[in-house]
Design an enzyme around this catalytic site. Sequence first.
Site, PDB file in Angstrom:
ATOM      1  N   GLN A 268     -51.568 -26.465 -24.057  1.00 59.79           N
ATOM      2  CA  GLN A 268     -50.668 -27.525 -24.522  1.00 59.79           C
ATOM      3  C   GLN A 268     -51.302 -28.339 -25.640  1.00 59.79           C
ATOM      4  O   GLN A 268     -50.629 -28.770 -26.570  1.00 59.79           O
ATOM      5  CB  GLN A 268     -50.276 -28.441 -23.361  1.00 59.79           C
ATOM      6  CG  GLN A 268     -49.407 -27.763 -22.324  1.00 59.79           C
ATOM      7  CD  GLN A 268     -48.251 -27.003 -22.943  1.00 59.79           C
ATOM      8  OE1 GLN A 268     -47.343 -27.593 -23.515  1.00 59.79           O
ATOM      9  NE2 GLN A 268     -48.279 -25.683 -22.845  1.00 59.79           N
ATOM     10  N   HIS A 271     -50.588 -27.376 -29.304  1.00 59.99           N
ATOM     11  CA  HIS A 271     -49.280 -27.640 -29.898  1.00 59.99           C
ATOM     12  C   HIS A 271     -49.345 -28.735 -30.950  1.00 59.99           C
ATOM     13  O   HIS A 271     -48.735 -28.644 -32.011  1.00 59.99           O
ATOM     14  CB  HIS A 271     -48.288 -28.093 -28.817  1.00 59.99           C
ATOM     15  CG  HIS A 271     -47.560 -26.967 -28.154  1.00 59.99           C
ATOM     16  ND1 HIS A 271     -46.751 -26.089 -28.840  1.00 59.99           N
ATOM     17  CD2 HIS A 271     -47.503 -26.591 -26.859  1.00 59.99           C
ATOM     18  CE1 HIS A 271     -46.242 -25.222 -27.992  1.00 59.99           C
ATOM     19  NE2 HIS A 271     -46.679 -25.497 -26.792  1.00 59.99           N
ATOM     20  N   GLU A 336     -44.269 -32.757 -17.824  1.00 62.37           N
ATOM     21  CA  GLU A 336     -43.409 -31.675 -18.306  1.00 62.37           C
ATOM     22  C   GLU A 336     -43.778 -30.366 -17.594  1.00 62.37           C
ATOM     23  O   GLU A 336     -42.924 -29.699 -17.013  1.00 62.37           O
ATOM     24  CB  GLU A 336     -43.594 -31.533 -19.816  1.00 62.37           C
ATOM     25  CG  GLU A 336     -42.787 -30.404 -20.435  1.00 62.37           C
ATOM     26  CD  GLU A 336     -43.141 -30.189 -21.906  1.00 62.37           C
ATOM     27  OE1 GLU A 336     -42.353 -29.518 -22.595  1.00 62.37           O
ATOM     28  OE2 GLU A 336     -44.202 -30.671 -22.351  1.00 62.37           O
ATOM     29  N   HIS A 337     -45.052 -29.980 -17.665  1.00 59.68           N
ATOM     30  CA  HIS A 337     -45.551 -28.773 -17.002  1.00 59.68           C
ATOM     31  C   HIS A 337     -46.552 -29.199 -15.932  1.00 59.68           C
ATOM     32  O   HIS A 337     -47.485 -29.941 -16.224  1.00 59.68           O
ATOM     33  CB  HIS A 337     -46.276 -27.840 -17.982  1.00 59.68           C
ATOM     34  CG  HIS A 337     -45.467 -27.460 -19.175  1.00 59.68           C
ATOM     35  ND1 HIS A 337     -45.593 -28.096 -20.398  1.00 59.68           N
ATOM     36  CD2 HIS A 337     -44.519 -26.511 -19.340  1.00 59.68           C
ATOM     37  CE1 HIS A 337     -44.759 -27.542 -21.266  1.00 59.68           C
ATOM     38  NE2 HIS A 337     -44.090 -26.584 -20.656  1.00 59.68           N
ATOM     39  N   ASP A 370     -43.564 -20.369 -20.549  1.00 57.19           N
ATOM     40  CA  ASP A 370     -43.164 -20.600 -21.936  1.00 57.19           C
ATOM     41  C   ASP A 370     -42.442 -19.401 -22.528  1.00 57.19           C
ATOM     42  O   ASP A 370     -41.550 -19.554 -23.368  1.00 57.19           O
ATOM     43  CB  ASP A 370     -44.397 -20.900 -22.796  1.00 57.19           C
ATOM     44  CG  ASP A 370     -44.667 -22.394 -22.908  1.00 57.19           C
ATOM     45  OD1 ASP A 370     -43.869 -23.185 -22.390  1.00 57.19           O
ATOM     46  OD2 ASP A 370     -45.700 -22.758 -23.512  1.00 57.19           O
ATOM     47  N   HIS A 429       0.012 -49.342 -13.357  1.00 53.76           N
ATOM     48  CA  HIS A 429      -0.653 -48.351 -12.522  1.00 53.76           C
ATOM     49  C   HIS A 429       0.014 -48.277 -11.152  1.00 53.76           C
ATOM     50  O   HIS A 429       0.323 -47.204 -10.633  1.00 53.76           O
ATOM     51  CB  HIS A 429      -2.138 -48.716 -12.328  1.00 53.76           C
ATOM     52  CG  HIS A 429      -3.031 -48.309 -13.450  1.00 53.76           C
ATOM     53  ND1 HIS A 429      -2.980 -48.884 -14.691  1.00 53.76           N
ATOM     54  CD2 HIS A 429      -4.018 -47.372 -13.505  1.00 53.76           C
ATOM     55  CE1 HIS A 429      -3.899 -48.343 -15.469  1.00 53.76           C
ATOM     56  NE2 HIS A 429      -4.549 -47.409 -14.770  1.00 53.76           N
TER      57      HIS A 429
END
Length: 447
Positions: A268, A271, A336-337, A370, A429
């Site tokens: 990660q 990235h 996230e992971h 991934d 109504h």
Amino acid sequence: MTFTACPARLSTAAAGFEAQFAARLHWSAETDGAIEERVASILEDVKSRGDTAVLEYTARFDGLDVSSLSALELTQSELKAAFDGLPDAQRAALQAAARRVRSYHEAQKKAGGESWSYRDEDGTLLGQKVTPLDRVGIYVPGGKAAYPSSVLMNAIPAHVAGVAEIIMVVPTPRGEKNPLVLAAAYVAGVSRAFTIGGAQAVAALAFGTATVPKVDKITGPGNAYVASAKKRVFGTVGIDMIAGPSEILVLADGSTPAEWVAMDLFSQAEHDELAQSILLCPDGAYIDEVQAAIDRLLPTMPRATIIAKSLNDRGALIHTRSMEEACSISNRIAPEHLEVSSSEPHRWEPLLKHAGAIFLGAYTSESLGDYCAGPNHVLPTSGTARFSSPLGVYDFQKRSSLIEVSQTGAQSLGLIAAELAYGEGLQAHARAAELRLDEVPPMRGAA
């Protein structure tokens, strides 16, 4: 060149842990003011001038100077040619990944993506109609790296959901088209593809131009300009999420080879300099082994500069009192992971409540998720896994309630609705319900 990476070494037993932990986690989702102002200008320009504006920004930012936007559209024959031109091994891997992603999302659709209805005792029909969106736009990043996997993860669930038209945009700076991205678009069933990116591509999808069709929803990650643009066009179109930097959290009991965990942290960190990699472990000696593996492996990495900055600025190796405490901290982070790198992953999984994706066991590297395991890799970041979910078939569908009230049902439901409507002061109504009663009462509060 020598690279060093020293993630912050923290201990939950230390007096200052909470403050150190909070400081390391902090990341502001607020976009830089200058970016916000620039994005607003680009969106407004594309909205008013359409193709002309997109062409000017594409020439300025990507160095592609063409006379018409149609020249930036990738034809289906070009996508197929890219697929046919791949090396055999690469083509086979792409097809295998696509099959697994499609299989997973087809199972997801069957599990909860179908219309349903029932009739109650008075014959009234109640239910839900599930229909796909008509047209979606997928943004595929194309700056620091090429991401064919993002094509699969965005386009295939849309295809499975039944979306009729999938429009892909991907920046190709200086006109460099990645064959694997184009081939992935072919394999995933992308309808149309344009080599444009940035805020101008988001604007083109959201508002439509003479060449780029207007979509109903935009999905896919991008840089700060893309994130800001998606945030601003939300309401005109739907969006999946506002993605922050990528994250990985590894819960380790010390049973996994330290080199594996070090490389998972790298996976990660490579990235983006803002990506976050954290290890939680109750074994201090094992944390030392992981740090040694980081020192040994980092110089071998082509993206060592990015990895080192990410780990130095945002990484952490945290010594916990126990695996139970590690699970509790993980829930606070909502990563996230989340890798459970343990000899007993199913012992700890029930304690984990918040994560985009949970990877169980030492052999389940995050990178498998991934690319080819099957579940979607578009995941909530920055703690949003506390309230949001991975991208899926459900993101490309909408639900319409079905209501068919029988004459018998109208007698009981009408009385209930009228009573509540009069209580709210909404006489029309109430009267709409009362007129369907077998015995219509006088309207209350009539002039």
